[in-house]
Scaffold this active site. Structure first.
Site, short mmCIF file in Angstrom:
data_model
loop_
_atom_site.label_atom_id
_atom_site.label_comp_id
_atom_site.label_asym_id
_atom_site.label_seq_id
_atom_site.Cartn_x
_atom_site.Cartn_y
_atom_site.Cartn_z
N HIS A 146 0.33 0.23 0.95
CA HIS A 146 0.71 -0.52 -0.24
C HIS A 146 1.43 0.39 -1.24
CE1 HIS A 146 -2.78 0.07 -3.33
NE2 HIS A 146 -2.53 1.18 -2.71
N CYS B 226 0.62 6.20 -7.12
CA CYS B 226 0.53 4.93 -6.40
C CYS B 226 1.86 4.19 -6.38
CB CYS B 226 -0.55 4.03 -7.02
SG CYS B 226 -2.18 4.78 -6.96
N HIS C 299 2.00 4.36 0.39
CA HIS C 299 0.92 5.20 0.89
C HIS C 299 -0.11 4.21 1.47
CE1 HIS C 299 -0.44 4.00 -3.09
NE2 HIS C 299 -1.67 4.24 -2.70
N HIS D 87 -4.50 3.15 2.86
CA HIS D 87 -5.95 3.31 2.73
C HIS D 87 -6.68 2.71 3.93
CE1 HIS D 87 -5.73 4.63 -1.44
NE2 HIS D 87 -4.95 3.62 -1.73
N ASP E 296 -5.11 -6.14 8.59
CA ASP E 296 -5.21 -4.85 9.27
C ASP E 296 -3.86 -4.38 9.80
OD1 ASP E 296 -6.63 -2.65 10.25
OD2 ASP E 296 -6.74 -3.54 12.25
N HIS E 297 -3.58 -3.09 9.57
CA HIS E 297 -2.33 -2.46 10.01
C HIS E 297 -1.11 -3.18 9.42
CE1 HIS E 297 -4.94 -0.22 12.69
NE2 HIS E 297 -3.94 0.58 12.97
N GLU F 180 -11.42 0.81 -1.89
CA GLU F 180 -10.10 1.35 -1.56
C GLU F 180 -10.26 2.78 -1.03
OE1 GLU F 180 -6.29 0.72 -4.18
OE2 GLU F 180 -7.14 2.68 -4.64
#
Lengths: 136, 136, 136, 136, 136, 136
Positions: C15, C34, C40, C42, C80-81, C125
């Site tokens: 994100h 951010c 980047h 998480h 996810d991913h 996060e």
């Protein structure tokens, strides 16, 4: 000054989930792998939350050694290395689900601590599944 | 849209539990090993919970860097690698129990954040023992 | 007998935090690292809390396999991913902050479970930062 | 007296796994969800192991503040909140797999510490997947 | 069939790092915050690794209760709730660094177990810093 | 470039430790609470370590999805929610100690991966007790 204290404990036990008055098919459908008649087991982790007023002289809500001893005597010694379906009289006629074991532990602790403290119990069956009683 | 944000911190400190006006025997009976006059110590972990309304433009309740900085300045820099009985003026005349340290941390954070946010603090003295202020 | 059950899940995603109508300077000032335009990411951990009445026959609040399946279908498979800024239609026009993603997950689960259960979602996060919706 | 010291660090980053000279189909077959062209991401945890002889005067193998500073400067500041495919020159022409990132971190630390110490690096992409270099 | 068994333990203690023959300035420069003359403290976690041949009749390398008792008697009871600079004769004249405490624990366990087993000890001062003896 | 990859798995199972040719008294003396004839149980965590050479084109030692599938098929599906004394033919005639279950898991994985990779398995019976095969 109202605070809460938390103390953790743990025990290892075997159990099986099924309703004796149901057919094998219905038990398998509802409880799946948890219905293995030879039992399976878990490392249960628990956390007891006690709330109330701090004693201004000692700065303590409750003696943590006393709370630890209650958890050892009333919960860990009763349940550790036991079969929850057969070895615990209070659980024999109900399903040893995380919800019901959590309620049983609450009763054990609350009976000992009495009206002076509010008690809440959280019980992990696995790191991903847990129950809490009473719920908010 | 009311949400809560949690941010963790930690510090390492020495302490001793005793009431100076009590006899050695009474201190030993009540505080046990925690009464060692040469001190013992802990890795304290803390979690600050802040509740309030999300800003719809940024999608944030509070700037996490700001919350992290408050925890660093008001808690970690004051308490880390300190002796909680002798080095912290605000704790010198009370018992440095987990309950009292938790309340001290709450005051530090709440004073900074003001009325806009609700604050709750949880403090772990060990992975098995923790306190929370305010309690529900 | 009102209890709560908790079930954990997780997903990995990329994100970036920024407000498109702001200048680069303001985005950098508010969102800092951010705001990296190349993104980047998480490992997000989540915990869904469901509260209600236990069924006395099964001893269960809700079938944990059903709850696990909802979390898989409605949350993990969607997020996810993925890139939370570009791949998720519901998040495209809001900031993918922990607060907003937590609310999105709450909506996904609540829509499925309906009025019978109270739902609360906590989203980490990182191990040090997390959000919760709804807040007390 | 030969001992080892371990120090942990962490960073958050986005990445994508694919071989640019392969077809989309082959990349999808080999890398699956990790091939998302919009990237996904992780909270990476790392642990640096340094082995050697203890200094008898200080009782230390290496100054932990110095080791912490190397990890911060050479690893965390370079990789944190970055896109590992586009933002890190040394990783741009290789696949940012856990294996390759782990080797990159080893090189960063080893170059700084030199021949006096043996170095080993373990890198977690998720709590369930990790790599180690060099292997025994 | 050569296997290893691991058993964890823990203790809480205060300590201070300094070399008595050095000036205050040099102690401050080398040991920083760890040089606080009023002490600070830690929750120490330890893991003892024992390697050897499995007994084919019992399927055990060593009785885990026996290993647990050794760790309790030889390590936890000696070090728990103590000041490592003043209360432990064997550590009084050396620096209570993680490296030296780890070696002390190794000696305590090895002396008890003798030549039949290989022993390795890992000691965490904090979740991020740990030592191991002997190193490979 | 020789690296290691680690992948974790887990399963829940019941077991009992005893030697059928021994008297009840001797079984109780050696195995204590683990000798409960109605069984107890654990959440077992495992970590498989695979070592070898990285493929320079993919940057991977082994496809982690393939390793995950082997662990699921050869270990988790065989052992999860089972009674290790009665439900697993290969364990029926030996003691289901952590040491022996660890060796069984090693054999399952090694048979599948063959000579190309070195394999090591670590198995946790509880967070405090674990075994490893092969030992260094």
């Amino acid at each position: 000054m109202r605070v809460a204290l938390y103390r953790r404990g743990h025990f290892n036990a075997a159990h099986r989930l099924y309703v004796p008055t149901w057919s094998d098919e219905k038990n398998q459908e509802i409880f799946g792998k948890c219905n293995n008649p030879n039992y399976h087991g878990h490392n249960y982790d628990l956390e007891v939350k006690v709330s109330g007023e701090v004693d201004p002289e000692t700065g303590m809500l409750i003696d943590l050694k006393y709370l630890r001893d209650i958890i050892e005597e009333k919960v860990e010694e009763k349940l550790d290395h036991k079969n929850l379906n057969t070895d615990i009289p209070e659980l024999r006629d109900i399903r040893p689900t995380t919800e019901n074991i959590c309620y049983f532990i609450y009763q054990q602790i609350k009976e000992e601590l009495g009206e002076k403290y509010d008690v809440k119990v959280r019980l992990w069956e696995t790191p991903r599944n847990s129950a809490e009683y009473p719920a908010d």
